[in-house]
Design a protein around this motif. Structure first.
Motif, PDB file in Angstrom:
ATOM      1  N   UNK A   1       0.834  -1.194   0.000  1.00 11.37           N
ATOM      2  CA  UNK A   1       0.000   0.000   0.000  1.00 11.37           C
ATOM      3  C   UNK A   1       0.875   1.253   0.000  1.00 11.37           C
ATOM      4  N   UNK A   2       0.321   2.406  -0.421  1.00 13.22           N
ATOM      5  CA  UNK A   2       1.063   3.662  -0.292  1.00 13.22           C
ATOM      6  C   UNK A   2       1.382   3.932   1.178  1.00 13.22           C
ATOM      7  N   UNK A   3       2.487   4.629   1.431  1.00 11.69           N
ATOM      8  CA  UNK A   3       2.866   4.956   2.802  1.00 11.69           C
ATOM      9  C   UNK A   3       2.067   6.198   3.223  1.00 11.69           C
ATOM     10  N   UNK A   4       0.796   5.972   3.556  1.00 11.02           N
ATOM     11  CA  UNK A   4      -0.121   7.068   3.829  1.00 11.02           C
ATOM     12  C   UNK A   4       0.156   7.778   5.149  1.00 11.02           C
ATOM     13  N   UNK A   5       1.023   7.214   5.968  1.00 12.63           N
ATOM     14  CA  UNK A   5       1.323   7.846   7.253  1.00 12.63           C
ATOM     15  C   UNK A   5       2.293   9.022   7.109  1.00 12.63           C
ATOM     16  N   UNK A   6       2.811   9.232   5.911  1.00 15.76           N
ATOM     17  CA  UNK A   6       3.757  10.327   5.685  1.00 15.76           C
ATOM     18  C   UNK A   6       3.087  11.666   5.955  1.00 15.76           C
ATOM     19  N   UNK A   7       3.774  12.537   6.727  1.00 13.69           N
ATOM     20  CA  UNK A   7       3.228  13.849   7.055  1.00 13.69           C
ATOM     21  C   UNK A   7       3.902  14.934   6.214  1.00 13.69           C
ATOM     22  N   UNK A   8       5.234  15.056   6.341  1.00 15.20           N
ATOM     23  CA  UNK A   8       5.964  16.053   5.556  1.00 15.20           C
ATOM     24  C   UNK A   8       7.452  15.811   5.682  1.00 15.20           C
ATOM     25  N   UNK A   9       8.195  16.454   4.783  1.00 19.85           N
ATOM     26  CA  UNK A   9       9.655  16.383   4.836  1.00 19.85           C
ATOM     27  C   UNK A   9      10.171  17.204   6.006  1.00 19.85           C
TER      28      UNK A   9
END
Length: 267
Positions: A259-267
């Protein structure tokens, strides 16, 4: 270094969600390990890779999980480490059929093989180091017993609705001649920064490995793992205190996630 890598593999062997997500052929996770102390900068000391593929064992289809860790070149002159772990899993039952380790740490070498007999709930283990003759043992196991690598993937079997305050679980880890217990408990949700990748929504777990008496957790090794708060449920960051400072492992790159890594918030 041996102790450090064992800790990492234990948690590479912890993730969550439905049974179908337990093993993902094509998934490859790359980690970096670093050491930090009060008067010592955060320094990369090793790298680890975990890879799942489809293979065969004794002519039967299996999932093959391969873990490999080695010291960073800058530190290989201090203690060269090349540790490899391989697990063969029945794709129908998702139970381990065989576990191998091949460890090379300086002048120390160690090899082990575990053969799981789930019909009779036995595990046949054999192990040896360069300095000692090969040893053998057969032990009774339960449905909760696992090799160190599969321990990591087991967290993927925990349902999302169970992950709430107070959630805890004990796991049984087969080691050469004993079964060691690992206890983990949910410690809350947290936005965690991962070096080089950015910030992620995570599930934080506090984990403790029982002492050599097998079931005693008092004074046992404790560490923390941050797992992606999404459908992948992969470890993003692990931290283990040692006598002086702490050792950390963090995800540096990945391939083949389901699945896409949907937990990503920001750089």
């Amino acid at each position: 270094m041996k102790r450090i890598f064992i800790i990492i593999t234990l948690m590479f062997a912890a993730t969550l969600v439905a049974q179908a997500q337990l093993y993902v052929p094509g998934e490859t996770l790359h980690y970096r390990m670093s050491y930090k102390a009060k008067l010592f900068p955060n320094t990369e000391v090793a790298k680890v890779v975990m890879q799942t593929t489809e293979a065969t064992l004794d002519g039967m289809p299996v999932y093959k999980v391969y873990g490999y860790g080695e010291t960073a070149k800058a530190f290989s002159w201090v203690l060269p480490v090349k540790d490899a772990y391989t697990v063969w899993v029945d794709p129908a039952t998702l139970r381990t059929k065989r576990f191998d380790s091949d460890l090379h740490e300086g002048d120390y070498t160690f090899r082990s093989t575990y053969l799981f007999d789930w019909t009779n709930h036995n595990v046949h283990t054999r192990w040896r180091s360069r300095q000692r003759p090969e040893k053998f043992k057969t032990m009774k196991i339960s449905d909760q017993s696992m090799d160190p690598i599969s321990l990591y993937f087991n967290l993927r079997t925990v349902k999302d609705e169970e992950i709430k305050e107070g959630f805890a679980k004990d796991l049984e880890m087969v080691l050469e001649d004993t079964v060691r217990y690992l206890r983990f408990r949910f410690d809350g949700r947290e936005v965690k920064k991962v070096r080089g990748l950015g910030k992620f929504n995570t599930l934080r777990f506090r984990c403790k490995i029982a002492t050599s008496t097998a079931t005693a957790f008092r004074d046992g090794t404790e560490f923390i793992v941050w797992i992606s708060d999404d459908r992948n449920k992969i470890p993003l960051y692990i931290e283990s205190p040692i006598k002086v400072g702490s050792v950390c492992a963090y995800l540096s790159s990945y391939e083949g996630l389901r699945y896409p890594l949907d937990c990503f918030v920001k750089k």
